[in-house]
Design an enzyme around this catalytic site. Sequence first.
Site, short mmCIF file in Angstrom:
data_model
loop_
_atom_site.label_atom_id
_atom_site.label_comp_id
_atom_site.label_asym_id
_atom_site.label_seq_id
_atom_site.Cartn_x
_atom_site.Cartn_y
_atom_site.Cartn_z
N GLY A 15 0.72 -1.17 -0.03
CA GLY A 15 -0.10 0.21 -0.05
C GLY A 15 0.89 1.30 -0.01
N GLY B 129 -0.12 5.19 -1.04
CA GLY B 129 -1.19 5.81 -0.58
C GLY B 129 -0.83 7.09 0.29
CG ASP C 49 -0.47 0.67 -3.84
OD1 ASP C 49 -1.55 0.46 -4.54
OD2 ASP C 49 -0.48 1.45 -3.01
NE ARG D 151 -3.86 4.24 -4.90
CZ ARG D 151 -4.02 5.36 -4.61
NH1 ARG D 151 -3.75 6.49 -5.31
NH2 ARG D 151 -4.53 5.46 -3.28
CE1 TYR E 109 -10.09 2.18 8.08
CE2 TYR E 109 -10.86 3.41 9.84
CZ TYR E 109 -9.62 3.02 8.95
OH TYR E 109 -8.46 3.67 9.34
P1 NAD Z 1 -4.86 5.05 1.44
O1 NAD Z 1 -6.22 4.66 0.84
O2 NAD Z 1 -4.42 6.45 1.08
O3 NAD Z 1 -3.61 4.00 0.67
C1 NAD Z 1 -3.82 2.70 0.86
C2 NAD Z 1 -3.14 1.95 -0.18
O4 NAD Z 1 -3.40 0.77 -0.38
C3 NAD Z 1 -3.55 2.58 -1.75
O5 NAD Z 1 -2.41 3.15 -2.38
C4 NAD Z 1 -4.15 1.43 -2.46
O6 NAD Z 1 -3.86 1.31 -3.85
C5 NAD Z 1 -3.38 0.17 -1.49
N1 NAD Z 1 -4.39 -1.21 -1.83
C6 NAD Z 1 -5.61 -1.26 -1.69
N2 NAD Z 1 -5.95 -2.46 -1.87
C7 NAD Z 1 -4.76 -3.15 -1.96
C8 NAD Z 1 -4.57 -4.64 -2.18
N3 NAD Z 1 -5.66 -5.35 -2.25
N4 NAD Z 1 -3.31 -4.78 -2.43
C9 NAD Z 1 -2.25 -3.87 -2.42
N5 NAD Z 1 -2.48 -2.54 -2.25
C10 NAD Z 1 -3.70 -2.24 -1.95
O7 NAD Z 1 -4.81 4.86 2.84
P2 NAD Z 1 -3.85 5.60 3.83
O8 NAD Z 1 -4.21 6.65 4.34
O9 NAD Z 1 -2.40 5.82 3.44
O10 NAD Z 1 -3.62 4.52 5.21
C11 NAD Z 1 -2.92 3.57 5.31
C12 NAD Z 1 -3.37 2.79 6.55
O11 NAD Z 1 -3.32 3.63 7.58
C13 NAD Z 1 -4.66 1.94 6.64
O12 NAD Z 1 -4.77 0.94 7.22
C14 NAD Z 1 -5.68 3.06 7.27
O13 NAD Z 1 -6.74 2.32 7.85
C15 NAD Z 1 -4.71 3.50 8.27
N6 NAD Z 1 -5.07 4.94 8.92
C16 NAD Z 1 -5.22 6.02 8.24
C17 NAD Z 1 -5.41 7.20 8.57
C18 NAD Z 1 -5.57 8.49 7.76
O14 NAD Z 1 -5.90 9.48 8.26
N7 NAD Z 1 -4.94 8.39 6.57
C19 NAD Z 1 -6.04 7.25 9.86
C20 NAD Z 1 -5.96 6.09 10.60
C21 NAD Z 1 -5.55 4.88 9.96
#
Ligand code: NAD
Length: 312
Positions: free
Chosen positions: A10, A13, A36, A38, A144
């Site tokens: 991931g 992201g 990823d 993507r 979630y």
């Molecule tokens: P994001 O959605 O920006 O990034 C997630 C990435 O995972 C994306 O690039 C997507 O293409 C990739 N992905 C999705 N499905 C996939 C798969 N099957 N195989 C491989 N890659 C895949 O999310 P983020 O904001 O970077 O969050 C990352 C982690 O942090 C997550 O677990 C999220 O729950 C946690 N989190 C984020 C926040 C926040 O504010 N951003 C807050 C709390 C927790």
Amino acid sequence: MKKDKILIIGACGQIGVELTLALRKIYGGANVVASDLREEHELLKGTGPYVSLDVMNKEMLHVLVIRHNITQVYLLAAILSATGEKNPLLAWHINMQSLLNVLDIAKEENLDKVYWPSSIAVFGPNSPKENTPQHTTIEPATVYGISKFAGERWCEYYHRHYGVDVRSLRYPGLISYKSAPGGGTTDYAIEIFHDALEHKQYTCFLSENTYLPMMYMPDAIRATIELMEADQQQISVRSSYNLGAMSFSPSEIGNEIKKHVPAFVMDYAPDYRQQIADSWPKSIDDSQARADWGWKPEYDLPKMVKDMLEHL
Ligand code: NAD
């Protein structure tokens, strides 16, 4: 330079891009494999190896771990809170199976460490709203949050039963400018900057007095790396650590932005995300993280707003 070989799942992201770049600085570009679904993110190009990976394909993940001699995995792939409510079963499936695939491979291949983030979304309407403690009522109201809470239990289980060194943080809403947010309830606190600069106007999807715990991305990246670099004995929580930095409402961040962009105006049109936000804490007690491995945030609201506006 350290010997570890890291896989980030991931990596394209909101968190993944910045975490990959930060880990490549510490461990060397070649020792941090970004992956990823993507296409490779522009900012990652030329900084280290990139592979296309669907984390749901356990066999492919297993081969990748063996082929690259991976010693640490950071699992960031997930369906976030707002997107998850639109397709609950898909969110449950992806969020749970991705974690189980990683934990199980970590157990089989005896990996050194695993990182997986949880969220303040584990807390629900019956949790205390102010200074929500590490251990309290946890009855998440979103799919979630349910998946994050179940994930925390699995992390602790794999640690206790199989000795997997898995570490986790309950991130608050994260604010950043390098890569776009992925469909969370706190995304408004990023959109507001773009709209303030481009249109001098922002319509917020949460109501003006909705307080939520938030954090600036540099603090989140530093917390993640500090937790992962802490000695095993310093880690007393094997589910997920509460992590805090600041707490503000849409009107408070709006007023702070107005100090730098005087023409900025804001209005409010709460949508389905208001209900999600209303089930979450207003502020977080992270004293356990502070006591165990020395967590201390650097950015408050004014410092974060100033830095965001300087970089956008
Ligand atoms: P994001 O959605 O920006 O990034 C997630 C990435 O995972 C994306 O690039 C997507 O293409 C990739 N992905 C999705 N499905 C996939 C798969 N099957 N195989 C491989 N890659 C895949 O999310 P983020 O904001 O970077 O969050 C990352 C982690 O942090 C997550 O677990 C999220 O729950 C946690 N989190 C984020 C926040 C926040 O504010 N951003 C807050 C709390 C927790």
